[in-house]
Design an enzyme around this catalytic site. Sequence first.
Site, mmCIF file in Angstrom:
data_model
loop_
_atom_site.group_PDB
_atom_site.id
_atom_site.type_symbol
_atom_site.label_atom_id
_atom_site.label_comp_id
_atom_site.label_asym_id
_atom_site.label_seq_id
_atom_site.Cartn_x
_atom_site.Cartn_y
_atom_site.Cartn_z
ATOM 1 C CG ASN A 220 -14.633 6.972 3.813
ATOM 2 O OD1 ASN A 220 -14.836 8.036 3.745
ATOM 3 N ND2 ASN A 220 -13.410 6.605 3.507
ATOM 4 C CE LYS B 224 -13.956 5.757 -0.741
ATOM 5 N NZ LYS B 224 -12.943 4.901 -0.935
ATOM 6 C CG HIS C 261 -8.955 5.173 3.016
ATOM 7 N ND1 HIS C 261 -9.144 5.380 2.364
ATOM 8 C CD2 HIS C 261 -10.502 4.426 3.287
ATOM 9 C CE1 HIS C 261 -9.899 4.920 1.585
ATOM 10 N NE2 HIS C 261 -10.944 4.142 2.136
ATOM 11 C CD GLU D 120 -10.373 6.276 -0.807
ATOM 12 O OE1 GLU D 120 -10.559 7.284 -0.668
ATOM 13 O OE2 GLU D 120 -10.331 5.098 -2.022
ATOM 14 C CD GLU E 69 -11.146 0.563 3.916
ATOM 15 O OE1 GLU E 69 -12.797 0.297 3.743
ATOM 16 O OE2 GLU E 69 -10.932 1.747 3.309
ATOM 17 N N GLY F 282 -13.489 0.659 -4.668
ATOM 18 C CA GLY F 282 -13.612 1.234 -5.327
ATOM 19 C C GLY F 282 -13.694 0.377 -6.895
ATOM 20 C CB SER G 228 -16.369 -3.484 -3.852
ATOM 21 O OG SER G 228 -15.646 -2.970 -4.668
#
Length: 248
Positions: free
Chosen positions: A9, A11, A94, A96, A166, A172, A211
């Site tokens: 991904n 991003k 996701h 985010e 996730e 991250g 991560s």
Amino acid sequence: MRRKLVAGNWKMHGSLAANQALLREVIPAVAALDCEVAVCVPFPYLAQARAMLEATPIAWGAQTVSEHGQGAYTGEVSAAMLLDFACRYVIVGHSERRSLYGESDAVVAAKFVAAVKAGLTPILCVGETLAEREAGVTEAVVARQLQAVIGAAGAAALGRAVVAYEPVWAIGTGRTATPQQAQEVHAFIRSLVAGHDTAVARSLRILYGGSVKPQNAAELFAMADIDGGLIGGASLVAADFAAICGAA
Ligand code: 13P
């Protein structure tokens, strides 16, 4: 036996030049592996991904999709448009998108339905925040996120999808879930799906994301219910991404 999938991904990273350099390194590095590899790129780079990847075993896809078919939805991209670029995958829900763009469980479910209807394979992301984990409601949160999709699409539709666990606190942050922590939630997800459809549950690929690095990938992917990874930061470094694919 479920075939492992490692999906990058990207991003909101990349440029035509950077993507070309990255893919030129990734393509030969993963060519001989027997896991499936995919990259989910920003919309403007779908044509580039297709051109560079269509003669390779690497699949490509997008990072979100509109729940609507067409119409007055400025800035949105439909599932049919993604198919025009021969996408196989699209990430849906996701964290985010959920936290920064206000996507509710219901919106995520509608996007999932739009993707499946069009023939795309959604990668449905679920996962708890740190506060939710500390409050002991991880399973309740993941169950709520999954049930919204099962309610809207039906459990059978998960047979044409991939789930990615996730944990938000691991994205991250450099703080990975331990293989045991991840396995527990993956097993929970599989058992929840089995409550609706055992065959779908058995074949469902459940990826771990948060991560993942070359150093921790092998021990995560060795767990019984972890069928690969959804890789953020490390998917932007060819050697790291290739090493993670190798670990699968
Ligand atoms: P990182 O691998 O950078 O933690 O990102 C995970 C992720 O969000 C993939 O979708």
